[in-house]
Write an enzyme that holds these catalytic residues in place. Structure first.
Site, PDB file in Angstrom:
ATOM      1  N   ARG A   1      -3.963  17.773 -11.667  1.00  9.15           N
ATOM      2  CA  ARG A   1      -2.532  17.035 -11.383  1.00  9.15           C
ATOM      3  C   ARG A   1      -3.004  16.346 -10.277  1.00  9.15           C
ATOM      4  O   ARG A   1      -2.562  16.881  -8.753  1.00  9.15           O
ATOM      5  CB  ARG A   1      -1.440  17.656 -11.779  1.00  9.15           C
TER       6      ARG A   1
ATOM      7  N   THR B   1       0.735  11.768  -7.337  1.00  9.13           N
ATOM      8  CA  THR B   1       1.826  11.394  -8.554  1.00  9.13           C
ATOM      9  C   THR B   1       2.723  12.200 -10.219  1.00  9.13           C
ATOM     10  O   THR B   1       3.616  11.824 -10.413  1.00  9.13           O
ATOM     11  CB  THR B   1       0.870   9.810  -9.427  1.00  9.13           C
TER      12      THR B   1
ATOM     13  N   ASP C   1       0.321  28.047  -6.240  1.00  5.52           N
ATOM     14  CA  ASP C   1      -0.871  27.057  -7.414  1.00  5.52           C
ATOM     15  C   ASP C   1      -1.621  28.454  -7.393  1.00  5.52           C
ATOM     16  O   ASP C   1      -2.788  28.624  -6.780  1.00  5.52           O
ATOM     17  CB  ASP C   1      -2.506  26.305  -5.821  1.00  5.52           C
TER      18      ASP C   1
ATOM     19  N   ASP D   1      -5.407  27.532  -7.547  1.00  8.90           N
ATOM     20  CA  ASP D   1      -6.193  28.908  -5.762  1.00  8.90           C
ATOM     21  C   ASP D   1      -6.696  29.807  -5.912  1.00  8.90           C
ATOM     22  O   ASP D   1      -6.904  30.646  -5.419  1.00  8.90           O
ATOM     23  CB  ASP D   1      -5.323  27.761  -5.155  1.00  8.90           C
TER      24      ASP D   1
HETATM   25  C1  PRP Z   1      -2.036  23.516 -12.494  1.00 10.72           C
HETATM   26  C2  PRP Z   1      -1.834  24.208 -13.711  1.00 10.72           C
HETATM   27  C3  PRP Z   1      -1.440  22.988 -14.535  1.00 10.72           C
HETATM   28  C4  PRP Z   1      -1.296  22.241 -13.762  1.00 10.72           C
HETATM   29  C5  PRP Z   1       0.684  21.965 -14.519  1.00 10.72           C
HETATM   30  O1  PRP Z   1      -3.106  22.070 -12.016  1.00 10.72           O
HETATM   31  O2  PRP Z   1      -2.855  24.741 -13.302  1.00 10.72           O
HETATM   32  O3  PRP Z   1      -2.786  22.489 -15.336  1.00 10.72           O
HETATM   33  O4  PRP Z   1      -0.910  22.005 -12.200  1.00 10.72           O
HETATM   34  O5  PRP Z   1       1.592  21.113 -13.643  1.00 10.72           O
HETATM   35  P1  PRP Z   1       1.871  19.804 -13.955  1.00 10.72           P
HETATM   36  O6  PRP Z   1       2.441  20.851 -15.531  1.00 10.72           O
HETATM   37  O7  PRP Z   1       2.953  19.240 -13.377  1.00 10.72           O
HETATM   38  O8  PRP Z   1       0.847  19.068 -15.372  1.00 10.72           O
HETATM   39  P2  PRP Z   1      -3.999  22.009 -11.196  1.00 10.72           P
HETATM   40  O9  PRP Z   1      -3.466  20.258 -11.589  1.00 10.72           O
HETATM   41  O10 PRP Z   1      -3.365  22.560  -9.783  1.00 10.72           O
HETATM   42  O11 PRP Z   1      -5.517  21.813 -11.733  1.00 10.72           O
HETATM   43  P3  PRP Z   1      -6.324  23.185 -11.670  1.00 10.72           P
HETATM   44  O12 PRP Z   1      -5.534  24.366 -12.370  1.00 10.72           O
HETATM   45  O13 PRP Z   1      -7.304  22.592 -11.196  1.00 10.72           O
HETATM   46  O14 PRP Z   1      -6.144  23.738  -9.915  1.00 10.72           O
HETATM   47  N1  URA Z   2       0.284  23.791 -11.024  1.00  9.93           N
HETATM   48  C1  URA Z   2       0.224  25.340 -10.404  1.00  9.93           C
HETATM   49  O1  URA Z   2      -0.426  26.062  -9.784  1.00  9.93           O
HETATM   50  N2  URA Z   2       1.747  26.253  -9.589  1.00  9.93           N
HETATM   51  C2  URA Z   2       2.904  25.381  -9.795  1.00  9.93           C
HETATM   52  O2  URA Z   2       3.618  26.194  -9.618  1.00  9.93           O
HETATM   53  C3  URA Z   2       2.989  23.604 -10.402  1.00  9.93           C
HETATM   54  C4  URA Z   2       2.328  23.353 -10.045  1.00  9.93           C
END
Ligand code: PRP
Ligand code: URA
Length: 208
Positions: free
Chosen positions: A103, A107, A199, A202
């Site tokens: 994400r 944006t 997150d 993380d």
């Molecule tokens: C996080 C989570 C989802 C997304 C949710 O991933 O694991 O995939 O955000 O957000 P949304 O519903 O607003 O799209 P992230 O983009 O942080 O990537 P990661 O899993 O690599 O940490």
């Molecule tokens: N992605 C995450 O990992 N946590 C949130 O709360 C939203 C998006």
């Protein structure tokens, strides 16, 4: 809003533990796997069964076996990976596809960087995994990608969802059944779920 919240006491107890800021990466991963397994038990409840003959040490008997479609588990990278093993414990023959999306922090739109799927998606029940359903952009994009590749029978399994994310997936993909362990209150101004758990990627992988 069309969403199934898994209210089993063990799931709810573990969700509280996983939310805590005191929970480190090792415990976070273990809890996520346990919750996924418990949710998996619930979401496979409608699997069709067929009769099969079984020879016990004493007699021949009629037992039941799972019939119908095979399963593909599709984690949204990275955090969705934390939900794969719980499902594979239940369904060791399932195939695993991967969708890489992150994400954009400005944006909040999903950016695709990887996709590798089993070739027979159309014949499988697909379980998409991602712990967090926030704006819904990532899940909706992943599901669109799967549909482009032929998937027809899709379930979305998340740990924590915001109402905003559920609405987006309901709107874009009314055919997709959504299962969550917790439906939270709202998003904050950075698109994080409140109260949420921070997150997820993380916390699983110990990054920041
Ligand atoms: C996080 C989570 C989802 C997304 C949710 O991933 O694991 O995939 O955000 O957000 P949304 O519903 O607003 O799209 P992230 O983009 O942080 O990537 P990661 O899993 O690599 O940490
Ligand atoms: N992605 C995450 O990992 N946590 C949130 O709360 C939203 C998006």
């Amino acid at each position: 809003m069309n969403v199934n919240v898994m209210t089993h006491p063990l799931i709810q107890h573990k969700v509280t533990l996983i939310r805590s800021v005191e929970t480190g990466a090792k415990d976070f991963r273990e809890l996520l796997e346990e919750i996924t397994l418990l949710m998996g038990y619930e979401i496979t409840r409608d699997f069709p069964l067929e009769d099969v003959e079984v020879q016990t040490p004493l007699v021949k008997a009629i037992g039941k076996q799972i019939a119908g479609k095979k399963v593909a588990v599709v984690p949204i990278l990275r955090a969705g990976l934390g939900m794969v093993n719980g499902l594979l414990e239940l369904m060791p023959m399932a195939k695993v596809g991967h969708v890489g999306l992150y994400r954009d922090p400005e944006t909040l739109k999903p950016v695709e960087y990887y996709c590798k799927m089993p070739t027979d998606l159309a014949e499988r029940r697909i379980i998409v995994t991602d712990p967090m359903l926030a704006t819904g952009g990532s899940a909706s994009a992943a599901i669109s990608l799967l549909k482009e590749k032929g998937a027809k029978d899709i379930q979305l399994m998340c740990l924590v969802a915001a109402p905003e994310g559920v609405e987006v997936v309901n709107r874009d993909h009314p055919d997709v059944r959504i299962y969550v362990a917790a439906l939270d209150e709202k998003l904050n101004e950075h698109g994080y779920i409140l109260p949420g758990l921070g997150d997820a990627g993380d916390r699983i992988f110990g990054t920041k």
